[in-house]
Design a protein around this motif. Structure first.
Motif, PDB file in Angstrom:
ATOM      1  N   UNK A 102     -42.004  33.973   2.509  1.00 43.06           N
ATOM      2  CA  UNK A 102     -40.814  33.891   3.354  1.00 43.06           C
ATOM      3  C   UNK A 102     -39.633  34.631   2.710  1.00 43.06           C
ATOM      4  N   UNK A 103     -38.983  35.544   3.439  1.00 43.96           N
ATOM      5  CA  UNK A 103     -37.809  36.220   2.890  1.00 43.96           C
ATOM      6  C   UNK A 103     -36.733  35.203   2.504  1.00 43.96           C
ATOM      7  N   UNK A 104     -35.962  35.525   1.506  1.00 47.38           N
ATOM      8  CA  UNK A 104     -34.927  34.648   0.969  1.00 47.38           C
ATOM      9  C   UNK A 104     -34.084  34.019   2.068  1.00 47.38           C
ATOM     10  N   UNK A 105     -34.039  32.681   2.084  1.00 47.61           N
ATOM     11  CA  UNK A 105     -33.183  31.939   2.995  1.00 47.61           C
ATOM     12  C   UNK A 105     -33.586  31.928   4.450  1.00 47.61           C
ATOM     13  N   UNK A 106     -34.850  32.246   4.760  1.00 53.47           N
ATOM     14  CA  UNK A 106     -35.254  32.358   6.166  1.00 53.47           C
ATOM     15  C   UNK A 106     -36.226  31.291   6.634  1.00 53.47           C
ATOM     16  N   UNK A 107     -36.871  30.578   5.739  1.00 54.72           N
ATOM     17  CA  UNK A 107     -37.962  29.662   6.107  1.00 54.72           C
ATOM     18  C   UNK A 107     -39.070  30.396   6.862  1.00 54.72           C
ATOM     19  N   UNK A 126     -29.724  41.654  13.174  1.00 54.08           N
ATOM     20  CA  UNK A 126     -30.135  40.292  12.809  1.00 54.08           C
ATOM     21  C   UNK A 126     -29.250  39.287  13.506  1.00 54.08           C
ATOM     22  N   UNK A 127     -29.837  38.189  13.924  1.00 60.89           N
ATOM     23  CA  UNK A 127     -29.062  37.139  14.591  1.00 60.89           C
ATOM     24  C   UNK A 127     -28.447  36.166  13.597  1.00 60.89           C
ATOM     25  N   UNK A 128     -28.950  36.189  12.359  1.00 57.81           N
ATOM     26  CA  UNK A 128     -28.408  35.337  11.301  1.00 57.81           C
ATOM     27  C   UNK A 128     -28.113  36.199  10.079  1.00 57.81           C
ATOM     28  N   UNK A 129     -27.256  35.700   9.221  1.00 54.44           N
ATOM     29  CA  UNK A 129     -26.869  36.431   8.024  1.00 54.44           C
ATOM     30  C   UNK A 129     -28.039  36.563   7.047  1.00 54.44           C
ATOM     31  N   UNK A 130     -28.058  37.685   6.348  1.00 58.24           N
ATOM     32  CA  UNK A 130     -29.062  37.919   5.312  1.00 58.24           C
ATOM     33  C   UNK A 130     -28.495  37.513   3.960  1.00 58.24           C
ATOM     34  N   UNK A 131     -29.136  36.554   3.308  1.00 58.03           N
ATOM     35  CA  UNK A 131     -28.691  36.130   1.979  1.00 58.03           C
ATOM     36  C   UNK A 131     -28.910  37.238   0.950  1.00 58.03           C
ATOM     37  N   UNK A 132     -29.939  38.079   1.183  1.00 58.98           N
ATOM     38  CA  UNK A 132     -30.228  39.176   0.258  1.00 58.98           C
ATOM     39  C   UNK A 132     -29.085  40.189   0.207  1.00 58.98           C
ATOM     40  N   UNK A 133     -28.322  40.296   1.273  1.00 62.98           N
ATOM     41  CA  UNK A 133     -27.256  41.303   1.324  1.00 62.98           C
ATOM     42  C   UNK A 133     -25.873  40.662   1.256  1.00 62.98           C
TER      43      UNK A 133
END
Length: 145
Positions: A102-107, A126-133
């Motif tokens: 699972x990508x970081x913070x996505x479940x 993306x509909x939600x923020x990316x923690x990776x960026x």
């Protein structure tokens, strides 16, 4: 003679109308391997293919959407996740689910709004923020091939 002309006219009219153009569903049109043409993290451009980029890792970005709903997602950090993909009933949202790892913070789930789609280009956000960026909402202009 008049009857033959009328008959031919009707046949020509029906042939010309032909029932219209078949609209191919987004779920069929999107089944391709996509790579990044340009990427914005929030409002900041961070990648342009063939140009100077603050995040050249997007050169390895891939979104592969295969028939049968199989998805392969390779983010800018080079990590590839495998899962499934689906298009919403209104054909405006692409959702990747069951991504492993699972990508970081996505479940294991990432959703994108589709803003444009042609045979060779796809723009998604993306509909939600990316923690990776750093918590940005990212926009991807993708191309095929």
């Amino acid at each position: 003679m008049k009857t033959n002309f009328l008959f031919l006219f009707l046949i020509a009219l029906l042939t010309a109308c032909g029932g219209g153009t078949k609209v191919v569903p987004v779920a069929e049109r999107i089944q391709k391997s996509w790579s990044a043409q340009s990427v914005k993290e929030g409002t900041t451009p961070v990648f342009t293919k063939g140009g100077s980029s603050t995040k050249p890792g997007y050169g390895s970005f891939r979104l592969e959407l295969a028939s049968g709903g199989v998805a392969r997602f390779t983010d800018f950090d080079g990590i590839t996740c495998i899962g499934t993909w689906a298009i919403s009933s209104d054909e405006k949202t692409l959702t990747l689910t069951g991504l492993t790892p699972p990508p970081t913070g996505t479940n294991g789930t990432i959703s994108f709004t589709i803003s444009s789609l042609t045979d060779n280009s796809l723009t998604i956000t993306r509909t939600t923020a990316s923690l990776k960026t750093g918590g940005t909402i990212n926009e991807y202009q993708l191309v095929n091939p």
